[in-house]
Design a protein around this motif. Structure first.
Motif, PDB file in Angstrom:
ATOM      1  N   ALA A 156      44.184  43.846  49.982  1.00 58.10           N
ATOM      2  CA  ALA A 156      44.062  42.410  50.205  1.00 58.10           C
ATOM      3  C   ALA A 156      44.099  42.055  51.686  1.00 58.10           C
ATOM      4  O   ALA A 156      43.474  41.069  52.111  1.00 58.10           O
ATOM      5  CB  ALA A 156      45.172  41.672  49.468  1.00 58.10           C
ATOM      6  N   VAL A 165      45.735  35.243  53.787  1.00 56.90           N
ATOM      7  CA  VAL A 165      45.795  35.748  52.417  1.00 56.90           C
ATOM      8  C   VAL A 165      46.436  34.689  51.538  1.00 56.90           C
ATOM      9  O   VAL A 165      47.536  34.206  51.813  1.00 56.90           O
ATOM     10  CB  VAL A 165      46.597  37.069  52.336  1.00 56.90           C
ATOM     11  CG1 VAL A 165      46.786  37.487  50.886  1.00 56.90           C
ATOM     12  CG2 VAL A 165      45.888  38.163  53.114  1.00 56.90           C
ATOM     13  N   ASN A 177      48.215  37.559  42.115  1.00 60.93           N
ATOM     14  CA  ASN A 177      46.864  37.619  42.668  1.00 60.93           C
ATOM     15  C   ASN A 177      46.883  37.387  44.177  1.00 60.93           C
ATOM     16  O   ASN A 177      47.588  36.503  44.673  1.00 60.93           O
ATOM     17  CB  ASN A 177      45.964  36.558  42.027  1.00 60.93           C
ATOM     18  CG  ASN A 177      45.605  36.896  40.597  1.00 60.93           C
ATOM     19  OD1 ASN A 177      44.824  37.796  40.346  1.00 60.93           O
ATOM     20  ND2 ASN A 177      46.199  36.180  39.656  1.00 60.93           N
ATOM     21  N   PHE A 178      46.118  38.209  44.892  1.00 66.07           N
ATOM     22  CA  PHE A 178      45.867  38.002  46.316  1.00 66.07           C
ATOM     23  C   PHE A 178      44.399  37.599  46.484  1.00 66.07           C
ATOM     24  O   PHE A 178      43.508  38.247  45.934  1.00 66.07           O
ATOM     25  CB  PHE A 178      46.119  39.289  47.122  1.00 66.07           C
ATOM     26  CG  PHE A 178      47.544  39.750  47.123  1.00 66.07           C
ATOM     27  CD1 PHE A 178      48.449  39.255  48.049  1.00 66.07           C
ATOM     28  CD2 PHE A 178      47.989  40.699  46.216  1.00 66.07           C
ATOM     29  CE1 PHE A 178      49.765  39.693  48.065  1.00 66.07           C
ATOM     30  CE2 PHE A 178      49.303  41.144  46.215  1.00 66.07           C
ATOM     31  CZ  PHE A 178      50.186  40.638  47.148  1.00 66.07           C
ATOM     32  N   ARG A 180      41.415  36.551  49.479  1.00 70.85           N
ATOM     33  CA  ARG A 180      41.112  36.540  50.909  1.00 70.85           C
ATOM     34  C   ARG A 180      39.650  36.222  51.114  1.00 70.85           C
ATOM     35  O   ARG A 180      38.780  36.698  50.371  1.00 70.85           O
ATOM     36  CB  ARG A 180      41.430  37.898  51.548  1.00 70.85           C
ATOM     37  CG  ARG A 180      41.468  37.841  53.073  1.00 70.85           C
ATOM     38  CD  ARG A 180      41.517  39.219  53.674  1.00 70.85           C
ATOM     39  NE  ARG A 180      40.196  39.844  53.665  1.00 70.85           N
ATOM     40  CZ  ARG A 180      39.952  41.079  53.301  1.00 70.85           C
ATOM     41  NH1 ARG A 180      40.925  41.840  52.872  1.00 70.85           N
ATOM     42  NH2 ARG A 180      38.739  41.581  53.335  1.00 70.85           N
ATOM     43  N   ARG A 190      39.346  39.179  45.625  1.00 72.64           N
ATOM     44  CA  ARG A 190      40.500  38.905  44.770  1.00 72.64           C
ATOM     45  C   ARG A 190      41.096  40.232  44.329  1.00 72.64           C
ATOM     46  O   ARG A 190      40.387  41.106  43.823  1.00 72.64           O
ATOM     47  CB  ARG A 190      40.088  38.090  43.546  1.00 72.64           C
ATOM     48  CG  ARG A 190      41.198  37.950  42.503  1.00 72.64           C
ATOM     49  CD  ARG A 190      40.736  37.124  41.324  1.00 72.64           C
ATOM     50  NE  ARG A 190      41.724  37.121  40.246  1.00 72.64           N
ATOM     51  CZ  ARG A 190      41.612  36.388  39.146  1.00 72.64           C
ATOM     52  NH1 ARG A 190      40.545  35.601  38.975  1.00 72.64           N
ATOM     53  NH2 ARG A 190      42.539  36.445  38.224  1.00 72.64           N
ATOM     54  N   VAL A 191      42.390  40.389  44.532  1.00 74.17           N
ATOM     55  CA  VAL A 191      43.119  41.588  44.098  1.00 74.17           C
ATOM     56  C   VAL A 191      44.177  41.150  43.099  1.00 74.17           C
ATOM     57  O   VAL A 191      45.056  40.344  43.422  1.00 74.17           O
ATOM     58  CB  VAL A 191      43.776  42.317  45.290  1.00 74.17           C
ATOM     59  CG1 VAL A 191      44.538  43.552  44.799  1.00 74.17           C
ATOM     60  CG2 VAL A 191      42.745  42.708  46.335  1.00 74.17           C
TER      61      VAL A 191
END
Length: 260
Positions: A156, A165, A177-178, A180, A190-191
């Motif tokens: 992320a 972030v 959820n991360f 950026r 999206r991670v």
């Protein structure tokens, strides 16, 4: 005789917890030597983040301080010393003494083959305003396997350090959820960190805040540890607790952009 004398033969946990503070972009670092524990404090120059490490006196072979003692050191110098010590941790002892001549702080590293002495300059005491989050906790996620959160944060935060972030914790879905967005290329990422077997989650309400990618990326270089706990406070402060072993831990506090 030195006012403060600390000796440590099992140095790996000490190095792990202190090295975790390297993520904080601070010029000075503060050693607070209490009767019961050694506390190490660092704060970023722009107050986006602060960190503290705690090492109980029982971790030391000898722990002597007649009263609470503050020692202020140059952080870059200390990092250089720790890097040198890290090269040889097997059968190595660390001795710390203060004050030495000209109020120097001595770090003595010795093993079977050699001994190295590092005399560090000390500075006048200045109050260290560590970020104090609100008492109300909105979310807490415990990672028993640090690789889960480490990989998510590294992905992320990869890329330009000035990126932001966006972190979201969802109560309904129970996931982290991360998000950026690259400000140059306009690429969005999206991670998602699913709640797996080695993840314990408690979320009282949805949380959404924006943090510095540079700060999170630095913290993501976790040392060898027992568990990592991520907490979101009501005021938006993100707390990341790193438990190396019982009672030996580090805490990072990261302000969201709207608090800075």
């Amino acid at each position: 005789m030195s006012f403060v004398y600390l000796k440590l033969s099992k140095i790996e946990n000490f190095l792990n917890v202190v090295n975790s503070l390297k993520a904080i972009q601070s010029t000075k670092i503060q050693f607070l030597i209490k009767k019961q524990e050694l506390v190490i404090l660092a704060q970023s120059a722009v107050k986006t983040s602060s960190s503290e490490a705690h090492i109980p006196n029982l971790e030391f072979d000898i722990y002597r301080t007649p009263k609470d003692t503050y020692i202020i050191l140059d952080f870059s110098t200390l990092k250089t010393v720790l890097k040198s010590i890290t090269k040889s941790v097997i059968n190595t002892n660390i001795v710390m003494e203060y004050p030495c001549k000209d109020k120097k702080f001595l770090i003595l590293c010795e093993n079977e083959s050699c001994a190295s002495q590092f005399y560090l300059d000390t500075y006048d005491y200045e109050p260290n305003t560590i970020i104090t989050p609100s008492n109300k906790l909105l979310a807490s996620i415990v990672f028993k396997d640090m690789k889960i959160i480490k990989q998510a944060m590294e992905i992320a935060c990869h890329g330009r350090q000035e990126n932001e972030v966006f972190l979201r914790l969802s109560k309904e879905v129970s996931e982290l959820n991360f998000f950026r967005e690259d400000i140059i290329t306009d690429v969005k990422m999206r991670v998602t960190v699913p709640i797996a077997e080695k993840v314990i989650v408690s979320i009282s309400q949805d949380c959404e805040k924006i943090y510095s990618a540079k700060v999170l990326k630095g913290i993501a270089n976790f040392p060898k540890c027992k568990e990592i706990r991520l907490k979101m406070h009501e005021d938006g402060v993100l707390e990341i607790d790193i438990s190396v072993i019982d009672e030996v831990f580090a805490r990072h506090f990261i302000n969201p952009y709207d608090n800075v």
